[in-house]
Enzyme design. Structure first.
Site, PDB file in Angstrom:
ATOM      1  N   HIS A   1       0.845  -1.211   0.000  1.00 23.78           N
ATOM      2  CA  HIS A   1       0.000   0.000   0.000  1.00 23.78           C
ATOM      3  C   HIS A   1       0.876   1.255   0.000  1.00 23.78           C
ATOM      4  CE1 HIS A   1      -2.925  -2.745   2.235  1.00 23.78           C
ATOM      5  NE2 HIS A   1      -3.619  -2.367   1.178  1.00 23.78           N
TER       6      HIS A   1
ATOM      7  N   GLN B   1      -0.404  -4.636  -8.676  1.00 22.96           N
ATOM      8  CA  GLN B   1      -0.425  -5.719  -9.674  1.00 22.96           C
ATOM      9  C   GLN B   1      -0.743  -7.080  -9.035  1.00 22.96           C
ATOM     10  OE1 GLN B   1       1.558  -6.255 -13.054  1.00 22.96           O
ATOM     11  NE2 GLN B   1       1.511  -8.467 -12.726  1.00 22.96           N
TER      12      GLN B   1
ATOM     13  N   GLN C   1      -8.441  -7.660 -10.328  1.00 27.58           N
ATOM     14  CA  GLN C   1      -9.149  -6.479  -9.828  1.00 27.58           C
ATOM     15  C   GLN C   1      -8.785  -5.243 -10.660  1.00 27.58           C
ATOM     16  OE1 GLN C   1      -9.782  -5.366  -5.566  1.00 27.58           O
ATOM     17  NE2 GLN C   1      -7.960  -4.141  -5.825  1.00 27.58           N
TER      18      GLN C   1
HETATM   19  O1  PAF Z   1      -7.842  -4.103  -3.019  1.00 28.38           O
HETATM   20  C1  PAF Z   1      -8.549  -3.669  -2.072  1.00 28.38           C
HETATM   21  O2  PAF Z   1      -8.074  -3.357  -0.980  1.00 28.38           O
HETATM   22  C2  PAF Z   1     -10.046  -3.531  -2.284  1.00 28.38           C
HETATM   23  O3  PAF Z   1     -10.537  -4.541  -3.095  1.00 28.38           O
HETATM   24  C3  PAF Z   1     -10.468  -2.148  -2.788  1.00 28.38           C
HETATM   25  C4  PAF Z   1      -9.887  -1.844  -4.164  1.00 28.38           C
HETATM   26  C5  PAF Z   1     -10.011  -1.075  -1.810  1.00 28.38           C
HETATM   27  C6  PAF Z   1     -11.993  -2.078  -2.893  1.00 28.38           C
HETATM   28  O4  PAF Z   1     -12.600  -2.315  -1.667  1.00 28.38           O
END
Ligand code: PAF
Length: 295
Positions: free
Chosen positions: A37, A148, A153
């Protein structure tokens, strides 16, 4: 760092920044922040005037038997990390704010959502696509940042952005790994020390599969067999949900196709396994165009 807990306030704040001509960068998260993150946050800060990070554990992307209630929540630690990283706004809406009484609109991406993880987590990507669409509408970022590791997603969000004419660039950043190669994930917190050690098998297997694809002529079904066997051979792996070669754009399983077609293109190697309480995913995108040009 300003902390905003309400969608309407967030929208008003964004409006003011946009009126001043500032570019907004956005990192949506579910908290339990790790190095992966924080790499998105750093890139977001570098490329935009204002950086916004959201923390929202989105109930509608969890199935009834999944870990919504036990998903790690460390809001204080997370806020301290974001403050330290120089984030401008932390957006933490409540569930009742995102899904008020009577909420009835969902975003569904056909085909891509049914493959890979979608086969094992019905409704998951509908929940992700819905919440990300809402968040992009609220934050109105120039750029939004995704990892990635969650390849499927990111692909689905790119499709949503394209199909719904959302004016945001989707930026996909490299997976951040621990020293033994395990992809950073909030769900790694579920692993016991033995399981954590065993989990390194996922990336090790992806690397072996990548080398096989890049190396001598082989069929993609040999690659799939290697992946399934190597993952299943680890005693602490309880289940291999999938491990195969996929088309990186359509996510179709391509292991039964002629490998020579992919000698000129790209192949996505991806796997999902269960180890103890954790469901872990990872992938490796193999680009054979460079190799083809060099030959
Ligand atoms: O990857 C994540 O943490 C979640 O799927 C997201 C993109 C924040 C959506 O809730």
């Amino acid at each position: 760092m300003e902390v905003i807990r309400n969608a309407r306030v967030m929208q008003q704040t964004v409006k003011e920044y946009l009126q001043r001509g500032s570019s907004i960068g956005f990192v949506p998260t579910m908290g339990a922040l790790h190095g992966g993150h924080m790499s998105l946050v750093q890139r977001c800060r570098e490329e935009n005037d204002v950086s916004v990070v959201s923390i929202f554990v989105n109930p509608i992307q969890f199935g009834p038997s999944e870990d919504f209630s036990s998903y790690p929540r460390n809001t204080e630690d997370d806020a301290a990390k974001l403050q330290e990283a120089g984030v401008d706004i932390l957006f933490m809406p409540g569930v009742e704010d995102m899904y008020p009484e009577g909420f009835a609109t969902f975003v569904e991406v056909e085909r891509l959502s049914d493959r890979l993880c979608g086969r094992f987590r019905p409704g998951h990507f509908r929940g992700v696509a819905t919440v990300v669409t809402k968040l992009l509408n609220i934050v109105r970022p120039s750029r939004a940042y995704f990892g990635q590791k969650d390849y499927q997603q990111a692909l689905i969000i790119k499709q949503v952005v394209r199909d719904l004419n959302i004016e945001t660039e989707t930026v996909v950043c490299p997976t951040v790994r621990e020293a033994d190669g395990l992809a950073m994930s909030s769900r790694n917190l579920y692993l016991s020390p033995r399981e954590r050690k065993a989990a390194a098998v996922i990336y090790r297997t992806l690397c072996r599969a990548r080398d096989m694809v890049l190396g001598a002529e082989c069929s993609l079904s040999d690659v799939k067999n290697l992946m399934e066997e190597a993952l299943s051979a680890e005693p602490l792996v309880d289940e291999v949900e999938y491990a195969s070669a996929f088309d990186p754009e359509t996510l179709e399983d391509i292991c039964s196709r002629d490998v020579t077609i992919y000698r000129k293109g790209r192949v996505l190697l991806a796997a999902a396994v269960r180890i103890g309480r954790a469901r872990l995913i990872d992938n490796e995108l193999v680009d054979m165009t460079a190799q083809e040009e060099a030959a």
